[in-house]
Design a protein around this motif. Structure first.
Motif, PDB file in Angstrom:
ATOM      1  N   ILE A 198      14.929   9.746  -8.722  1.00  0.00           N
ATOM      2  CA  ILE A 198      15.318   9.419  -7.469  1.00  0.00           C
ATOM      3  C   ILE A 198      16.025   9.542  -6.246  1.00  0.00           C
ATOM      4  O   ILE A 198      15.291   8.910  -4.867  1.00  0.00           O
ATOM      5  CB  ILE A 198      16.749   8.129  -7.840  1.00  0.00           C
ATOM      6  N   ALA A 199      15.837  10.411  -6.297  1.00  0.00           N
ATOM      7  CA  ALA A 199      17.352  12.132  -5.462  1.00  0.00           C
ATOM      8  C   ALA A 199      15.917  12.879  -4.708  1.00  0.00           C
ATOM      9  O   ALA A 199      15.855  12.172  -3.972  1.00  0.00           O
ATOM     10  CB  ALA A 199      17.397  13.099  -5.887  1.00  0.00           C
ATOM     11  N   ALA A 212      13.878   9.787  -3.016  1.00  0.00           N
ATOM     12  CA  ALA A 212      15.034   8.838  -1.381  1.00  0.00           C
ATOM     13  C   ALA A 212      14.098  10.520  -0.355  1.00  0.00           C
ATOM     14  O   ALA A 212      14.032   9.950   0.966  1.00  0.00           O
ATOM     15  CB  ALA A 212      15.443   8.722  -2.184  1.00  0.00           C
ATOM     16  N   ALA A 218      16.124   5.041   2.923  1.00  0.00           N
ATOM     17  CA  ALA A 218      15.474   5.117   1.566  1.00  0.00           C
ATOM     18  C   ALA A 218      16.710   5.836   0.830  1.00  0.00           C
ATOM     19  O   ALA A 218      17.928   6.122   1.579  1.00  0.00           O
ATOM     20  CB  ALA A 218      14.875   5.952   1.266  1.00  0.00           C
ATOM     21  N   THR A 219      17.168   4.463  -0.427  1.00  0.00           N
ATOM     22  CA  THR A 219      19.080   4.728  -0.689  1.00  0.00           C
ATOM     23  C   THR A 219      18.684   4.836  -2.324  1.00  0.00           C
ATOM     24  O   THR A 219      17.922   4.246  -2.738  1.00  0.00           O
ATOM     25  CB  THR A 219      19.529   3.767  -0.106  1.00  0.00           C
ATOM     26  N   SER A 220      19.156   5.589  -2.990  1.00  0.00           N
ATOM     27  CA  SER A 220      18.757   5.937  -4.448  1.00  0.00           C
ATOM     28  C   SER A 220      19.991   5.678  -4.403  1.00  0.00           C
ATOM     29  O   SER A 220      21.190   5.530  -4.441  1.00  0.00           O
ATOM     30  CB  SER A 220      18.914   7.109  -4.623  1.00  0.00           C
ATOM     31  N   TYR A 221      19.802   4.946  -6.089  1.00  0.00           N
ATOM     32  CA  TYR A 221      20.775   4.323  -7.084  1.00  0.00           C
ATOM     33  C   TYR A 221      20.882   4.778  -8.676  1.00  0.00           C
ATOM     34  O   TYR A 221      19.524   3.888  -8.967  1.00  0.00           O
ATOM     35  CB  TYR A 221      20.988   2.734  -6.625  1.00  0.00           C
ATOM     36  N   THR A 222      21.485   5.258  -9.121  1.00  0.00           N
ATOM     37  CA  THR A 222      21.828   5.207 -10.727  1.00  0.00           C
ATOM     38  C   THR A 222      21.314   3.717 -11.381  1.00  0.00           C
ATOM     39  O   THR A 222      21.705   2.318 -10.311  1.00  0.00           O
ATOM     40  CB  THR A 222      22.680   6.180 -11.640  1.00  0.00           C
TER      41      THR A 222
END
Lengths: 416, 416
Positions: free
Chosen positions: B78-79, B82, B92-96
């Motif tokens: 995800i990182a 993004a 863009a923003t990543s989330y666990t």
């Protein structure tokens, strides 16, 4: 029965075998009835691997996403270490920085710890569990993962020790303590049993990079007993870093000097015959600070006539060329004159010791020792517990060894 | 302007280049004015690498710590994604899973999603941001990281689409859709434009493993339009998986059969002449279930006299030997008789299609086609939308091709 916070760095958890060795070490403390909180870094090489992936994708990755990425490194280690402890029959639970409640500000990649929640850790410890915490990372109030910057695992260890009021924070590393100087340069260097926080700060910032400087500051501020010891050898006492007030200043036994630090990573620049206009120092250093170049030592002499000034300072070797350019293109035209000299074949050698506060004559003895070896001193700067000289690179080993002997730091020879 | 949830599996994000390709694909949707939530798996190979590390340390790692470990895989992706989107100028923003609020039960390594918080995602989408979510993972109410089990990223995608009421959940994979049968066995296999959830479930459980079965169930339950399409080729429409009610059952155009599934991973065991005591089936299968062996097909015939029964069932090939042993050592002595026959050179071939509900004669046509090819049927079982036969391994290709042609599934030849 004591509570220890034990921090293991990247090389200490760099392989499956090393992780098992850490678990074995923790077991001994548990068998002794002690409570243990373990803080670990990413396995050596992992953080660089992740940053490498990021740089292939985006040469300026967003700090938030960089933290999201690299924080996985420690998360892998905590899980593996908890598994290793469980394999040995030791109950253990791992926590990320966010889970354990290490709250930081939102300054991604260089966050500062604001508060730590200890309830969950206390509960685990009371239930006889080892708590395994990811170093280097935390979470901001919005739930974003943050990191404390490189080497921040030491800071995590000390901060947890402070929050939990632990009996000792033990930093396990690949050396067995803090030495009077670098043993690779001076074979007579010896491990110090203890050192003050202040001395450690001076030594750390000067190149004896055993501990992250923020961690030492933190330990001093919160009065956390901090011990550096080897994760590879067994049983050594390491070096205890104590708050200054613990030091018995009257003791005649205390050495005047604790250690000799040095760095070869500096370059020296001198502006000669600069017009001594008001605020000249600011006008020289301002454009350099604007370029985010850090200046270390600064020496200014005003010519007897008072019209001209000689200004010398040091920067990191990597900043040498850019600094020259700024001086030539911006500073000298601005000041209306000045002659530039530079030298990047220099080293800085520093005597460090709280003992020198109360003893005059350390500086003169230092200069005398160097003169006896025909070593020219290019620059001097002093603080309360440190004297630094800049000398030619080629004299580094000679200077360190001569000073080490002269100030009584040599370890007893085998024949003694 | 639509809202898409797009899921990319491990091979689709298996390298820096593939991750950049995913970002490019997302960009096209953004340029079209669509909102996008992206769900990603760990880079291919990463989960296995992590599990390998764990197994070196502890052959029975605690499920909680295993989840802590493997969940780092998606966090890395995800990182990086993004960062890739940001590189293209797309916010863009990543989330666990924990951060975005995918709450599960505490069944580590096979957790089930309980609820999903959508406020933060909505906020990001409204602000024009792409939301990047780690698949496969969630968090329980105590804050422990959980995983949904292997392949769970599909489930994450569908669950997010349901929670967000997305217009479509798109599962990008390494095939360009669902086929009438495996193209490697039957060159005339063709991609289906659409298929019902029920058919997909039968096909998935029988070996056409394009989609995780739980994800399909989820899509059916929450009426999420689900599309399977290729992340490698561009522009193909893929296969749309629709709720059964969307299907026009009256249409004469609808094929009776949607596809032919098969599996070579089964073995057949028969107990002949077993005394037909009460509860005989339970007494045969009980000890097998106790050994955690899953039974697939079951057929029981009672002898005309009524005193003896023939009992046949299939298990996974890997369980064949153990099952034989249980039958010989436990079941036959318990029942007081019975003759064991076994065969692990079999395959199961299944016709699947909602159309067969309303059409008699599918089974007889299937048997006739196989008979014409001199293929003996060893076992038969039927459900509302599926007919499965067990045949000798050597007849697999012949059977699949003959049935594929007979039921009108062949793609038009180039000359048509």
């Amino acid at each position: 029965m004591a509570l220890y916070v034990q921090k293991f760095g990247g090389t200490s958890v760099g392989s499956v075998e090393r992780i098992m060795a850490v678990a074995e070490r923790v077991r001994k403390f548990r068998e002794n009835g002690d409570d243990v909180v373990v803080v670990v870094s990413a396995m050596s090489g992992e953080t660089n691997r992740l940053i490498g992936l990021a740089s292939e994708i985006n040469d300026e990755p967003s700090p938030r996403e960089l933290d999201m990425l690299v924080s996985t490194g420690e998360q892998v280690t905590i899980a593996l270490l908890a598994m290793a402890l469980q394999k040995l029959g030791i109950p253990a639970t791992s926590y990320t920085g966010a889970q354990v409640g290490i709250f930081t500000d939102s300054a991604h990649t260089k966050a500062r710890i604001q508060r730590i929640e200890t309830d969950e850790m206390r509960e685990d410890l009371n239930a006889g569990r080892v708590v395994v915490v990811a170093g280097f990372q935390g979470v901001d109030e919005e739930g974003n993962i943050t990191t404390l910057g490189r080497g921040g695992s030491d800071t995590t260890g000390v901060a947890l020790a402070a929050a939990l009021k632990a009996d000792e924070c033990q930093i396990y590393t690949d050396v067995d303590g803090v030495y009077t100087t670098d043993p690779r340069v001076c074979s007579k260097a010896q491990r110090l049993d203890s050192i003050t926080v202040e001395e450690m700060l001076e030594l750390a910032s000067l190149g004896s990079k055993v501990l992250q400087i923020r961690a030492v500051e933190f330990a001093g501020k919160y009065n956390v007993p901090l011990r550096v010891l080897s994760s590879f050898e067994d049983g050594g006492p390491g070096t205890l870093i104590v708050a200054d007030s613990d030091q018995d200043e009257d003791s005649m036994e205390e050495p005047l000097i604790s250690g000799i630090a040095f760095t070869a990573n500096e370059a020296k620049l001198t502006l000669l015959n600069t017009p001594d206009v008001p605020g000249v120092a600011g006008r020289i250093l301002g454009p350099i600070a604007d370029a985010n170049i850090e200046v270390d030592m600064i020496v200014q002499n005003v010519a007897p006539a008072g019209d001209y000034t000689d200004f010398t300072f040091t920067v990191a070797k990597g900043d040498y060329k850019q600094t020259r350019k700024i001086l030539e293109e911006t500073v000298i035209p601005d000041l209306g004159g000045g002659e530039l000299r530079g030298d990047d074949s220099i080293v800085k050698v520093s005597l460090v010791g709280v003992g020198m506060r109360s003893h005059a004559g350390i500086a003169s003895k230092m200069f005398r020792v160097l003169a006896q070896e025909n070593i020219n001193i290019r620059m001097v700067s002093t603080s309360e517990i440190k004297i630094s000289v800049v000398i030619d690179e080629k004299h580094l080993e000679l200077a360190v060894r001569a000073l080490h002997t002269a100030f009584g730091l040599d370890k007893p020879s085998e024949d003694d």
